[in-house]
Design a protein around this motif. Sequence first.
Motif, PDB file in Angstrom:
ATOM      1  N   LEU A   1      -8.565  -1.740   6.850  1.00 31.74           N
ATOM      2  CA  LEU A   1      -8.831  -0.422   7.572  1.00 31.74           C
ATOM      3  C   LEU A   1     -10.161   0.094   6.978  1.00 31.74           C
ATOM      4  CD1 LEU A   1      -5.785   1.820   7.538  1.00 31.74           C
ATOM      5  CD2 LEU A   1      -6.672   0.431   9.281  1.00 31.74           C
ATOM      6  N   GLU A   2     -11.008   0.643   7.923  1.00 28.62           N
ATOM      7  CA  GLU A   2     -12.328   1.285   7.501  1.00 28.62           C
ATOM      8  C   GLU A   2     -12.293   2.525   6.801  1.00 28.62           C
ATOM      9  OE1 GLU A   2     -16.590   1.184   7.904  1.00 28.62           O
ATOM     10  OE2 GLU A   2     -15.170  -0.225   8.834  1.00 28.62           O
ATOM     11  N   GLY A   3     -12.789   2.427   5.594  1.00 32.42           N
ATOM     12  CA  GLY A   3     -12.597   3.787   4.800  1.00 32.42           C
ATOM     13  C   GLY A   3     -11.319   3.715   3.723  1.00 32.42           C
ATOM     14  N   VAL A   4     -10.668   2.558   3.531  1.00 26.98           N
ATOM     15  CA  VAL A   4      -9.726   2.462   2.782  1.00 26.98           C
ATOM     16  C   VAL A   4      -9.906   1.165   2.001  1.00 26.98           C
ATOM     17  CG1 VAL A   4      -7.354   2.089   2.339  1.00 26.98           C
ATOM     18  CG2 VAL A   4      -8.069   3.302   4.357  1.00 26.98           C
ATOM     19  N   SER A   5      -9.729   1.115   0.507  1.00 23.56           N
ATOM     20  CA  SER A   5      -9.857   0.120  -0.161  1.00 23.56           C
ATOM     21  C   SER A   5      -8.759   0.209  -1.244  1.00 23.56           C
ATOM     22  CB  SER A   5     -11.298   0.035  -0.978  1.00 23.56           C
ATOM     23  OG  SER A   5     -11.624   0.873  -1.565  1.00 23.56           O
ATOM     24  N   VAL A   6      -8.078  -1.045  -1.695  1.00 26.24           N
ATOM     25  CA  VAL A   6      -7.165  -1.129  -2.511  1.00 26.24           C
ATOM     26  C   VAL A   6      -7.743  -1.348  -4.005  1.00 26.24           C
ATOM     27  CG1 VAL A   6      -5.225  -2.649  -3.507  1.00 26.24           C
ATOM     28  CG2 VAL A   6      -5.449  -2.277  -1.053  1.00 26.24           C
ATOM     29  N   VAL A   7      -7.380  -0.365  -4.954  1.00 26.69           N
ATOM     30  CA  VAL A   7      -8.097  -0.065  -6.179  1.00 26.69           C
ATOM     31  C   VAL A   7      -7.373  -1.374  -7.224  1.00 26.69           C
ATOM     32  CG1 VAL A   7      -8.526   1.191  -8.197  1.00 26.69           C
ATOM     33  CG2 VAL A   7      -8.567   1.976  -5.939  1.00 26.69           C
TER      34      VAL A   7
ATOM     35  N   PHE B   1      -0.322  -5.554  -9.230  1.00 24.93           N
ATOM     36  CA  PHE B   1       0.717  -4.404  -8.941  1.00 24.93           C
ATOM     37  C   PHE B   1       2.192  -5.061  -8.568  1.00 24.93           C
ATOM     38  CE2 PHE B   1      -1.313  -5.501  -5.011  1.00 24.93           C
ATOM     39  CZ  PHE B   1      -0.058  -5.714  -3.949  1.00 24.93           C
ATOM     40  N   PHE B   2       3.386  -4.281  -8.516  1.00 24.20           N
ATOM     41  CA  PHE B   2       4.532  -4.526  -8.286  1.00 24.20           C
ATOM     42  C   PHE B   2       4.581  -3.985  -6.742  1.00 24.20           C
ATOM     43  CE2 PHE B   2       9.316  -3.522  -7.985  1.00 24.20           C
ATOM     44  CZ  PHE B   2       9.744  -4.660  -7.688  1.00 24.20           C
ATOM     45  N   ASN B   3       5.153  -2.803  -6.862  1.00 25.19           N
ATOM     46  CA  ASN B   3       5.547  -2.183  -5.315  1.00 25.19           C
ATOM     47  C   ASN B   3       4.828  -1.084  -4.931  1.00 25.19           C
ATOM     48  OD1 ASN B   3       7.068  -0.448  -6.780  1.00 25.19           O
ATOM     49  ND2 ASN B   3       8.822  -0.676  -5.441  1.00 25.19           N
ATOM     50  N   GLU B   4       3.864  -0.743  -5.909  1.00 22.66           N
ATOM     51  CA  GLU B   4       3.110   0.473  -5.506  1.00 22.66           C
ATOM     52  C   GLU B   4       1.323   0.181  -6.222  1.00 22.66           C
ATOM     53  OE1 GLU B   4       4.507   4.252  -6.894  1.00 22.66           O
ATOM     54  OE2 GLU B   4       5.370   3.244  -8.654  1.00 22.66           O
ATOM     55  N   PHE B   5       0.666   0.865  -5.478  1.00 27.49           N
ATOM     56  CA  PHE B   5      -0.968   0.714  -6.087  1.00 27.49           C
ATOM     57  C   PHE B   5      -1.582   1.932  -5.417  1.00 27.49           C
ATOM     58  CE2 PHE B   5       0.210  -1.564  -2.062  1.00 27.49           C
ATOM     59  CZ  PHE B   5      -0.727  -1.055  -1.205  1.00 27.49           C
ATOM     60  N   VAL B   6      -2.780   1.990  -5.917  1.00 23.86           N
ATOM     61  CA  VAL B   6      -3.757   3.001  -5.699  1.00 23.86           C
ATOM     62  C   VAL B   6      -4.744   2.548  -4.609  1.00 23.86           C
ATOM     63  CG1 VAL B   6      -5.580   4.611  -6.412  1.00 23.86           C
ATOM     64  CG2 VAL B   6      -3.384   4.129  -7.888  1.00 23.86           C
ATOM     65  N   VAL B   7      -4.958   3.397  -3.624  1.00 24.57           N
ATOM     66  CA  VAL B   7      -5.932   2.828  -2.582  1.00 24.57           C
ATOM     67  C   VAL B   7      -7.243   4.070  -2.462  1.00 24.57           C
ATOM     68  CG1 VAL B   7      -4.862   1.560  -0.821  1.00 24.57           C
ATOM     69  CG2 VAL B   7      -4.473   4.139  -0.695  1.00 24.57           C
ATOM     70  N   LYS B   8      -8.369   3.785  -2.324  1.00 23.31           N
ATOM     71  CA  LYS B   8      -9.332   4.861  -2.344  1.00 23.31           C
ATOM     72  C   LYS B   8      -9.660   5.199  -0.843  1.00 23.31           C
ATOM     73  CE  LYS B   8     -13.733   5.454  -4.792  1.00 23.31           C
ATOM     74  NZ  LYS B   8     -13.588   6.796  -5.323  1.00 23.31           N
TER      75      LYS B   8
ATOM     76  N   ALA C   1      -6.072   5.206  10.305  1.00 18.36           N
ATOM     77  CA  ALA C   1      -7.404   5.244  10.922  1.00 18.36           C
ATOM     78  C   ALA C   1      -7.754   6.360  11.662  1.00 18.36           C
ATOM     79  CB  ALA C   1      -7.201   3.799  11.819  1.00 18.36           C
ATOM     80  N   GLY C   2      -7.007   6.827  12.359  1.00 10.58           N
ATOM     81  CA  GLY C   2      -7.384   8.064  13.342  1.00 10.58           C
ATOM     82  C   GLY C   2      -7.703   8.977  12.410  1.00 10.58           C
ATOM     83  N   VAL C   3      -6.935   9.562  11.089  1.00  7.56           N
ATOM     84  CA  VAL C   3      -7.326  10.788  10.185  1.00  7.56           C
ATOM     85  C   VAL C   3      -8.758  10.328   9.777  1.00  7.56           C
ATOM     86  CG1 VAL C   3      -6.618  11.747   8.133  1.00  7.56           C
ATOM     87  CG2 VAL C   3      -4.877  11.032   9.980  1.00  7.56           C
ATOM     88  N   LEU C   4      -9.011   9.117   9.507  1.00 10.14           N
ATOM     89  CA  LEU C   4     -10.317   8.770   8.730  1.00 10.14           C
ATOM     90  C   LEU C   4     -11.216   8.737   9.409  1.00 10.14           C
ATOM     91  CD1 LEU C   4      -8.875   6.207   6.005  1.00 10.14           C
ATOM     92  CD2 LEU C   4      -9.457   8.700   5.445  1.00 10.14           C
ATOM     93  N   ALA C   5     -11.153   8.527  10.702  1.00 14.19           N
ATOM     94  CA  ALA C   5     -12.475   8.272  11.860  1.00 14.19           C
ATOM     95  C   ALA C   5     -13.138   9.648  11.767  1.00 14.19           C
ATOM     96  CB  ALA C   5     -11.765   7.846  13.088  1.00 14.19           C
TER      97      ALA C   5
END
Lengths: 127, 523, 425
Positions: C355-361, C365-372, C421-425
């Motif tokens: 997604l535009e505006g999202v990146s995995v930090v 990871f196992f089953n959770e991770f941080v996205v910017k 995507a809608g929220v970040l647009a």
Amino acid sequence: MPADLKYTKDHEWLKIEGGNVAVVGITEYAQDALGDLVYVELPSIGRSLKKGEDFAVVESVKTAAEVYSPVTGEVVAVNDDLPDNPEKIKESIEAGWIAKIKMTDPADMEGLMDKSSYAAFLKGLTG
Amino acid sequence: MSEVVKLNTQNTNPSAHDPVFEKYAAKIGATRALMQEEPLLFEKEQADAPGVDLPELERKKPRTGLAIRDNIGLPQIKEPEVVRHFVRLSQQNYSIDTGFFPLGSCTMKHNPRLNEKLARLKGFAHLHPMQPTATTQGALGLMYRLQNYLADLSGLPAVCLTPAAGAHGELAGMMTIRRAHEAHGNTHKKLVLVPDSAHGTNPATAIMCGYQTKTISTKETGKLTLEAFKEALGDGHDVAAMMVTNPNTCGLFEPEIDKIVELLHKAGAYFYCDGANFNALVGKIRPGDFGVDVMHFNLHKTFSTPHGGGGPGSGPIGVCEALRPYMPVPEVVRDEDDTYRLSMDREDTSLGRLKGFQGQFGMHVRALTYMLSHGADGLKQVAEDAVLNANYILSQLKDDYHVPFAGPCMHECLLTDKFQKDAGVTTSDIAKTLIEFGIHPMTVYFPLVLQGTMLIEPTETETKESIDRFIAIMKMVAEKVRGGETDIFHDYPLSSPRRRLDEVTAARHPKLRWSAAKDQAAE
Amino acid sequence: MRYLPLTHDNRMEMLEAIGAKSVDDLYKDVPKKAFITGLANLPLHKGEMEVEKILSDYANQNHAACDGPFFLGAGCYYHHVPATVDYVIQRSEFLTAYTPYQPEIAQGTLQVIFEYQTMIAMITGMEIANASLYDGATAMAEAALMAMRLTRRNGIVLKGAPHPHYKEVLESYMKNFSDVALQGQVSEETACVIVQYPDFRGELHDLKAIRKECDAAGAKMVVVVNEIVALGMLPAPDMADIVCGEAQSVGLAMSFGGPHLGFMGCRAEYVRQMPGRLCGETVDADGRRSFVLTLSTREQHIRREKATSNICTNQGLCALAFTVHMALLGEGGFKHLAQLNHERACHLADALDKLEGVSVVNKTFFNEFVVKLSKPARDVVDALVKKGIIAGYPVSEHELLVTATEMTSADDIKTLCAELAGVLA
């Protein structure tokens, strides 16, 4: 109840070795009050103790009794056999001692009971 | 073998002595009728696939940066045998739903199943503690209502629901007190007064709070006397608090509590009340009105959330207004727009957080359900019936057993084995006899102020019929002991799933887990 | 008043037997001022139908995890619990039993605890485990206190990102002792190094390096796990001295934060410094294998001031739920469940990263991770709530912690991506 031992009101016995080392254990009265023993927690060698300070724990299933040092000094030996074989406490003085404490103040021996006065003290407790 | 095991001579296990059975025992085991012997999960026949069906895996390269775990050692059993395993084990347990359970200071009352049903509503069960508060208004509203009800019943205006159990509540309450003293610059106050009749958690809690304890003797009368209290208080300079269970663990309401609290407060110390015995007071008497500054509630006692074989408990605390700033966070508050939130507003003054998230919410649901079911009228009747039942037992047994402290008692009564002990029948024997006759023993050897104590708490949910049967069994024991028939009492229980256990060997050589290697080596 | 069986006649008869005129005679020692005049300020008693209505109204105001796509974890996880678990734990003999102090009539509870202790020991790679503690946060605080007793030192080092609630609870417990401190670095004063595995941001740390650091300083190593399902896939933290954490994920509903299940395993030599209950094996008078609570001299009811902790209860019924669920999963099912969680998280990561505006930090990871995120995380979460999605937990202004479990479907991920995507647009 051997004759050459000294006794405390907290039911420890002690025997003097080589002039200034007190070998300490718990009396038959304390052993009976605790019942079947399951564990003995020993102090570390080299620990310095004040008179009256607790330095070991003797445990049955439902009780844990502190053992208090009858003298001020330093722990120079412990009976490593006891944690795995706690019942040895009841066998004999030779097998059942808990720790050897090198005394720093011989005056600590004053006020300890001999065999007959400890017997009288026990009689007073059981009324 | 320990003494306790040697005492038993009679072997009731049918396959143990009968040579006919012995021969077949390896194959048919010891199971008889409803007494189903059950091996450990690890010893049962192992299946070649799990007892659950899960979606297939893709088995791509993992992104953990680590190897995939090898053998764990867990068993593998299909669902039908898993169900049987636990049902068979359950049948070896005694419970409130089985019969009379007069365990003193534990308030083993009926646990309504409505509580269970409502705690499992999806809007409660499948709610995450860190969801945005806009999505949890119902849960927060419920907690707010519970806070208010507990405040009203205790007379203590500020309530914190987070503590996980009674002992955790004690910790929360005593840390609140510690924090208040620190805030007022009273760091020299390090001493906590605790009567010798207190629950073991009280002194253990005080130590965990970095305090020292001083014991008040109650041996003479079973009560706190003004004299003994004054002696313990001294000039009061170093005294931070007094921890008292009231009604106390001898089943008595402290008659001098008013004067004692006045002196305590004068010394600048707080009154912590262990709320274990709140069942005698609920809906009728407010601890805040007899001087309590902090108390914990055992929701699993007074408010019937189940004991669950040893937890989960729930131990909210109530504190007086002066202590509110210092109690743990978070707290549920209602804002002016009538929305609820988990407030961290007091973060600067509070002792901080004492548990992950906001407490045993599932227990909060059960407790509120119970309160609404009983209502103000029902709760008052709870206290009165609990006290009536205990006094009735006391009145019926006072000639057969030693009553150390004269009544009336509150919701539990205290006896000792003084009249039976010389004949060789002890409190432990009496407890095991009750087991044989299908009743759970009372609390034994507690409180520690006397030897051979038996603390009996019938609760309000027993019929007179079941209480009378208990009394009849106790009278039978006393009568037989008077008549010199004592041997049988050393052998009981005979009919229970297990007889007396060798606890000495368990403690001397602790075996705390099953292990494949060792068991094979032993064979 | 359906829970109160005494009749009016019963009460009169009993008062007569006691020799009291009224129940209030029995309360003679209570100061008059403490009596409530009339009744407490609660409504009057209600029937089941009315109570159920009131409680259902509360429940219906909440958005449950099953009501829409759900990506929140952060120490509490939405997993499937088999129907058998809830059936077994509601059996009267488990639900309404007391702590098994009378072992002759409590073998059911005791054997379950013994099985639970064995499972926890196996899963954590430790030699022994206790009968459970309140929750992961308090278990971590107890582990720190235990390490302090073992080492007679007072410093604690937290490595990586600990769960913020766990850290806060530890700090609260530590405030009771003026000489205890959280340290930045390991030193001769360090009682233990605590590392969360995976940590709060989902990252996995090199436990072997931490072990070495501990050994060099003579400190104990404590591993905290707040998603126990991870241990079905990750190597066991068996180099630790103490492994503790939260086991809610197996057998228990999230229940708005409790009751959950704290666990603790450790090396056998530390058993006498362990807090909480322990169940051990022995025999009865007939020589039959039996189980009993043991080593009680560590505990408050015997040791009082010198107890290892003031803890009295465990989380008995929660430990039972864990044991039943783990028995159903078994060796194969537990590992399968863990890998399934990881695979779903991988799908979620791949989808979000596109997604535009999202990146995995996260690197791992196992089953959770941080996205910017390109917009403030709190605002994004609030916007998605309006779409019926619980998106995750904001860990910083622009960072969101997201979680996937076996409950996360491909459709859930698709919905999240479309709305995000809608929220970040």
